[in-house]
Design an enzyme around this catalytic site. Sequence first.
Site, PDB file in Angstrom:
ATOM      1  N   HIS A 173      -8.312 -40.959  -9.324  1.00 31.00           N
ATOM      2  CA  HIS A 173      -8.444 -41.478 -10.705  1.00 31.00           C
ATOM      3  C   HIS A 173      -8.945 -40.385 -11.643  1.00 31.00           C
ATOM      4  O   HIS A 173      -8.506 -40.275 -12.785  1.00 31.00           O
ATOM      5  CB  HIS A 173      -9.444 -42.642 -10.749  1.00 31.00           C
ATOM      6  CG  HIS A 173      -9.020 -43.858  -9.986  1.00 31.00           C
ATOM      7  ND1 HIS A 173      -9.647 -44.267  -8.834  1.00 31.00           N
ATOM      8  CD2 HIS A 173      -8.043 -44.757 -10.221  1.00 31.00           C
ATOM      9  CE1 HIS A 173      -9.069 -45.366  -8.390  1.00 31.00           C
ATOM     10  NE2 HIS A 173      -8.102 -45.695  -9.214  1.00 31.00           N
TER      11      HIS A 173
ATOM     12  N   ARG B 100      -8.856 -48.484  -1.425  1.00 31.47           N
ATOM     13  CA  ARG B 100      -8.930 -49.255  -0.169  1.00 31.47           C
ATOM     14  C   ARG B 100      -9.453 -48.430   1.006  1.00 31.47           C
ATOM     15  O   ARG B 100      -9.862 -48.996   2.018  1.00 31.47           O
ATOM     16  CB  ARG B 100      -7.547 -49.794   0.196  1.00 31.47           C
ATOM     17  CG  ARG B 100      -7.069 -50.876  -0.748  1.00 31.47           C
ATOM     18  CD  ARG B 100      -5.641 -51.256  -0.426  1.00 31.47           C
ATOM     19  NE  ARG B 100      -5.005 -51.912  -1.560  1.00 31.47           N
ATOM     20  CZ  ARG B 100      -5.089 -53.203  -1.814  1.00 31.47           C
ATOM     21  NH1 ARG B 100      -5.739 -53.982  -0.999  1.00 31.47           N
ATOM     22  NH2 ARG B 100      -4.513 -53.719  -2.876  1.00 31.47           N
TER      23      ARG B 100
ATOM     24  N   LYS C 289       0.999 -41.858  -6.007  1.00 30.04           N
ATOM     25  CA  LYS C 289       0.685 -42.546  -4.744  1.00 30.04           C
ATOM     26  C   LYS C 289       1.309 -43.950  -4.758  1.00 30.04           C
ATOM     27  O   LYS C 289       1.859 -44.407  -3.762  1.00 30.04           O
ATOM     28  CB  LYS C 289      -0.841 -42.630  -4.594  1.00 30.04           C
ATOM     29  CG  LYS C 289      -1.314 -42.709  -3.190  1.00 30.04           C
ATOM     30  CD  LYS C 289      -1.382 -44.084  -2.691  1.00 30.04           C
ATOM     31  CE  LYS C 289      -2.619 -44.799  -2.535  1.00 30.04           C
ATOM     32  NZ  LYS C 289      -2.492 -46.218  -2.714  1.00 30.04           N
TER      33      LYS C 289
ATOM     34  N   GLN D  77      -2.062 -59.703  -9.606  1.00 29.64           N
ATOM     35  CA  GLN D  77      -1.234 -58.820  -8.770  1.00 29.64           C
ATOM     36  C   GLN D  77      -1.578 -58.912  -7.288  1.00 29.64           C
ATOM     37  O   GLN D  77      -1.026 -58.196  -6.470  1.00 29.64           O
ATOM     38  CB  GLN D  77      -1.299 -57.377  -9.267  1.00 29.64           C
ATOM     39  CG  GLN D  77      -2.609 -56.642  -9.012  1.00 29.64           C
ATOM     40  CD  GLN D  77      -2.626 -55.293  -9.718  1.00 29.64           C
ATOM     41  OE1 GLN D  77      -2.786 -55.223 -10.929  1.00 29.64           O
ATOM     42  NE2 GLN D  77      -2.466 -54.214  -8.975  1.00 29.64           N
TER      43      GLN D  77
END
Length: 289
Positions: free
Chosen positions: A47, A197, A159, A70
């Site tokens: 990020h 994650r 990604k 989402q």
Amino acid sequence: MPNHYLPFSFMKIFGKIEDITAALAQIRAQKKTVGFVPTMGALHKGHMSLVLRARENDVVVSSIFVNPTQFNNPEDLKKYPRTLDKDLAMLESSQNDIVFNPDVGEMYPSNEREEHFEFDGLDTVMEGKFRPGHFNGVARVVSKLFRIVEPDRAYFGEKDYQQLLIIKKISEKLFPEMNIVACPTVREPDGLAMSSRNALLDETSRSEAALISRALFQVRELKDKLNVTELEKLVSDKINSSSSLRVEYFEIADERNLQPLTEINEHARAFIAVLAGKIRLIDNLSLNF
Ligand code: PAF
């Protein structure tokens, strides 16, 4: 979160749409350009690379919003990492100017009808097959955020390559003035693609997860020696032989339209999704090298 200012900080944090739009109107009146980095928080160096790239604008706006629409799996939404204080400190140290951190009610008023988007087939493959409704949820939130922030440029990581193409597609239709800037995947020293994650992986899955990118780089190395079927077998054998990783899909597809390729050409990109214990990881790599 209420609108507030961090002590001793120049970074402004807004939770209400009307407040951030008022602040941005002042910025636009001064003819300043705005770069936008939408995130769901749990920020990492990937990020930060988007924020640093966005500094090519006069003002950088980031959003932190874990978007419920989402998530096709409620458990996944519940366990999604939330690290707001750390995120704000990271943004501040990367010279981000404005953070938008709304709550769910602010973004999705209860009387609102669900908007449906058309992705010309980009959503029917890979992530779209395994996560029904996911991309419509992404498009809903991103288009709302674009209408609020009205950036000159918005920054997304490669990604999530399928997401990137889908966002480019809706932007061409709905926000033709805006530039979508694709930024390279940032990797851990062992090659694992950075992802929020990753923080949820247990020790075994974390150490074995390096196999995912290793397999992709091996595909790139062997692309002229093996055919697509042989490459697919190589990847699933390599990853599935670990104790905690299981391949959900591996595909070599055309990076312009995501359609599967039976022969590798200059637009070929390898895409993979893997279950690492209970955590789903994705990665991709251009084979055009
Ligand atoms: O990539 C993400 O973090 C999210 O999908 C995004 C683009 C911020 C939309 O919620």
